[in-house]
Design a protein around this motif. Structure first.
Motif, PDB file in Angstrom:
ATOM      1  N   LEU A 133       0.844  -1.194   0.000  1.00 11.76           N
ATOM      2  CA  LEU A 133       0.000   0.000   0.000  1.00 11.76           C
ATOM      3  C   LEU A 133       0.874   1.237   0.000  1.00 11.76           C
ATOM      4  CD1 LEU A 133      -2.569  -0.982   2.794  1.00 11.76           C
ATOM      5  CD2 LEU A 133      -2.975  -1.070   0.327  1.00 11.76           C
ATOM      6  N   GLY A 167      -1.756  -0.855  -3.865  1.00 11.58           N
ATOM      7  CA  GLY A 167      -2.904  -0.042  -3.505  1.00 11.58           C
ATOM      8  C   GLY A 167      -2.455   1.376  -3.216  1.00 11.58           C
ATOM      9  N   ASP A 175      -6.249   4.608  -6.359  1.00  8.96           N
ATOM     10  CA  ASP A 175      -7.448   3.839  -6.013  1.00  8.96           C
ATOM     11  C   ASP A 175      -8.454   4.695  -5.253  1.00  8.96           C
ATOM     12  OD1 ASP A 175      -6.768   0.956  -6.809  1.00  8.96           O
ATOM     13  OD2 ASP A 175      -5.008   1.545  -5.656  1.00  8.96           O
ATOM     14  N   HIS A 176      -7.936   5.603  -4.431  1.00 19.38           N
ATOM     15  CA  HIS A 176      -8.790   6.508  -3.657  1.00 19.38           C
ATOM     16  C   HIS A 176      -8.096   7.856  -3.555  1.00 19.38           C
ATOM     17  CE1 HIS A 176     -11.508   3.304  -2.235  1.00 19.38           C
ATOM     18  NE2 HIS A 176     -10.418   2.565  -2.146  1.00 19.38           N
ATOM     19  N   THR A 191     -10.825   3.526   4.493  1.00 19.10           N
ATOM     20  CA  THR A 191     -10.426   3.462   3.087  1.00 19.10           C
ATOM     21  C   THR A 191      -9.328   2.424   2.888  1.00 19.10           C
ATOM     22  OG1 THR A 191     -11.032   5.775   2.681  1.00 19.10           O
ATOM     23  CG2 THR A 191      -9.433   4.788   1.178  1.00 19.10           C
ATOM     24  N   LEU A 213      -9.489  -1.141   0.840  1.00 18.24           N
ATOM     25  CA  LEU A 213      -8.503  -1.435  -0.200  1.00 18.24           C
ATOM     26  C   LEU A 213      -7.820  -2.775   0.076  1.00 18.24           C
ATOM     27  CD1 LEU A 213      -7.272  -0.333  -2.773  1.00 18.24           C
ATOM     28  CD2 LEU A 213      -5.701   1.048  -1.379  1.00 18.24           C
ATOM     29  N   ARG A 236     -10.152  -5.490  -1.033  1.00 17.87           N
ATOM     30  CA  ARG A 236     -10.227  -5.613  -2.492  1.00 17.87           C
ATOM     31  C   ARG A 236      -8.974  -6.280  -3.061  1.00 17.87           C
ATOM     32  NH1 ARG A 236      -8.994  -2.687  -6.964  1.00 17.87           N
ATOM     33  NH2 ARG A 236      -8.347  -0.787  -5.891  1.00 17.87           N
TER      34      ARG A 236
END
Length: 227
Positions: A48, A75, A97-98, A112, A116, A119
């Motif tokens: 991430l 991510g 992604d966000h 959030t 993620l 997902r």
């Protein structure tokens, strides 16, 4: 534990947020520039990334585009002071992604990242917080347990049923069976302090509950509730 790389050029804000990310269960690599990111990032380890846009040595958006072009299955969450609709459209279009604006509730950032993780099918050790309703017991990630009063259990059930979300004082007071208009809210503050202290004293661990100013509370760790 999931490895997360966090790029933020403000060292004070960055250190605070890095601490928060560590508290909610991530192994954080904190960097303050694109050059530091390039030196620290490991595609095989970091799963991430939380990235600021305005940086002293370039653009966070250009970095995201570079990561996507390299094919990294990473991510990516943008966390930036540039929070207009056009900024968000540009960031998402490049491959984030966000896209979250600085100043958002930290519970939103936590939720959030958790979404993620789900997902991307990343395992997260913090999902071990478990409230057991029948025996009125809180089971911690390390396997230790804390016995709860009836009020403790009702408060935690309200918060842990929706981890990462803002739960209002009204919702918690109603869960306790009180009337919001007549309830002395200092009682709720005292209840929360006692609950935090109970978990800390009995298990040596901070309860992952954040107080939201003029709003309520948020359980920012992963959670499950069992009957």
């Amino acid at each position: 534990m999931i490895d997360l790389i966090f790029l933020e050029d403000d060292p004070v804000l960055g250190a605070e947020l890095a601490d928060f990310l560590g508290e909610i269960g991530y192994r954080v690599t904190f960097v303050t520039s694109l050059a530091e990111f390039d030196a620290a990032f490991e595609a095989g380890r970091h799963r991430l990334a939380v990235i600021d846009v305005g940086l002293p040595d370039g653009s966070g958006l250009a970095l995201i585009e570079q990561l996507r072009n390299a094919g990294d299955r990473l991510g990516v969450v943008v966390f930036s002071a540039r929070g207009s609709t056009l900024d968000k459209i540009e960031g998402l279009g490049i491959g984030a992604d966000h896209y979250l604006a600085k100043g958002c509730d930290l519970g939103e950032l936590s939720a959030t990242l958790e979404a993620l993780c789900r997902r991307l099918e990343l395992s997260h050790s913090q999902l071990a917080w478990c409230l057991e309703i029948g025996p009125r017991r809180l089971r911690l990630p390390d396997g230790s347990q804390v016995s709860l009063s009836q009020q403790d259990m009702l408060v935690l059930r309200c918060l842990m049923a929706a981890p990462g979300e803002s739960i209002s004082r009204r919702q918690i007071i109603q869960a306790l069976g009180g009337d919001y208009l007549s309830y002395d809210q200092r009682r709720l503050d005292t209840q929360m302090k006692r609950l935090r202290r109970k978990v800390l004293d009995n298990a040596g661990t901070e309860l992952p509950i954040k107080t939201l100013r003029n709003s309520g509370y948020c359980f920012y760790g992963g959670a499950s509730v069992r009957s």
